[in-house]
Scaffold this active site. Sequence first.
Site, PDB file in Angstrom:
ATOM      1  N   PRO A 257      37.256  40.180  43.873  1.00  8.13           N
ATOM      2  CG  PRO A 257      39.139  41.148  44.860  1.00  8.13           C
ATOM      3  CD  PRO A 257      38.732  40.102  43.887  1.00  8.13           C
ATOM      4  CG  ASP A 433      39.427  41.901  40.018  1.00  3.78           C
ATOM      5  OD1 ASP A 433      39.769  41.963  41.217  1.00  3.78           O
ATOM      6  OD2 ASP A 433      39.645  40.901  39.309  1.00  3.78           O
ATOM      7  CG  HIS A 434      39.612  46.778  45.525  1.00  2.00           C
ATOM      8  ND1 HIS A 434      40.764  47.512  45.384  1.00  2.00           N
ATOM      9  CD2 HIS A 434      38.809  47.510  46.341  1.00  2.00           C
ATOM     10  CE1 HIS A 434      40.670  48.627  46.080  1.00  2.00           C
ATOM     11  NE2 HIS A 434      39.490  48.660  46.657  1.00  2.00           N
ATOM     12  NE  ARG A 435      41.218  39.226  41.572  1.00  2.00           N
ATOM     13  CZ  ARG A 435      40.974  38.138  40.846  1.00  2.00           C
ATOM     14  NH1 ARG A 435      41.485  36.964  41.220  1.00  2.00           N
ATOM     15  NH2 ARG A 435      40.250  38.211  39.747  1.00  2.00           N
TER      16      ARG A 435
END
Length: 463
Positions: A257, A433-435
């Site tokens: 994401p 990467d928003h994770r």
Amino acid sequence: MSTIQTVTLPDLGEGLTESDLVEWTVAVGDTVELNQVIAEVETAKALVQLPSPYAGVVAELLVEPGATVPVGTALLTITVEVSADATDPAAPAAEPAAEAEPAAPERTAVLVGYGPLVEGSSRPRRRSKSEDWTAAHAVADEVGLALAGGRIGPKVLPPVRKLAHDLGVDLNKMEGSGKDGMITREDVLRAVSGVDVSPAARRPDALSAAHRPGLARPVETVPTPSRLESAREVRTPIAGVRKQTAAAMVASAFTAPHASTSLTIDVTPTLDLLDEFRSDRALEGHRITILTLVAKAVTVALGRNPSLNAHWDEAAGEIVQFGYVNLGIAAATPRGLLVPSIKDADRLRLPDLADAIGALTESARAGTSTPADLAGGTITITNIGVFGVDTGTPILVPGQAAILAMGAIRRRPWEFQDQLALRSVMTLSLSFDHRLVDGAEAARFLADVGAILARPGVALSMV
């Protein structure tokens, strides 16, 4: 007596399962030596020279240039001469002392993956997992070639081998001046004194048969059948670097994401610092640029924001946080976008970092990057400013948590010491990467990089 041996595309390492045959450097009927370059193949990561695992005469070329072939595909056949006593049942029995070292295997070098038999051994040399395909050239050289005559092949690193190939230098006739007889770049250049070494002469397609060791006649150029041109359109096969880059970017875009943020900063103090570096005699010979300083700022900022130097391991269900920085530098090349990485960039002094960036980008553009160069990155910088672009939203390199884009430096009216002044301004764009990275962590990282570039002395308070 003679036997027909088939040469297949070896395992190229780094998870690569196929490659494109760029060109043959031999033709049917040519005599080839053991470990002589017979073809150039292009993988998703590098242009690789393929050495011959046999000494003999080329019987048949089985693949057309331009074709994409999987690992294990038969590429060509070679007629190899073997001693009669190797297979003749009537041949006298070997002396008892020699039974442990059969003569037949020593007289014919066999390629398994790559590399010939070691003299005195009945089994092929096995490749360690840490070695990649490009390093195989150097490994094969050390093992020793042309076993029938007991001669040891030249010791030379892959970039020097390619230089010699492009300039028409026969490495088998050279003695190296490097450590343990290693043939160096300088040795090759000395060998071509008086020979045209212009850029055009360095291209493999510009070499004549006289400049290619082992060729009895010029190689006929076979047009790539899959490239179709007409008055209205040109169709080029999706292959090599372009194919793999596209697959990787699609996988990245739909797996991680993506989120992004940007920051515009006054980099006038950094440019002033660069001017000081250029006049510093201690740094003479080191090309320190704005990219070098951004790279150093990134490594410093990662020490304070380690979440951006991490990897999401889906299979293991773990977040891997790296204790080192392998800094990727995106390089636009004629073959497409390549991202070689500087290993342990956080441990390098500024001059060494500058040298590493220059060497890696030069190798990428020349097509000599090794699979090891192009693997293992933990975070990437892309300099879109060299194209006159101010900002953008870069796509993450698969497996990495962040990528930073440098925009063009513009002279703009800017607030400076409570006054409006003309200053040098640049925009930094960060995709993450928003994770792995929260918005606040990304903002702090970008602010740290920006603070270092706006006031280079701030870096002293961060380390």
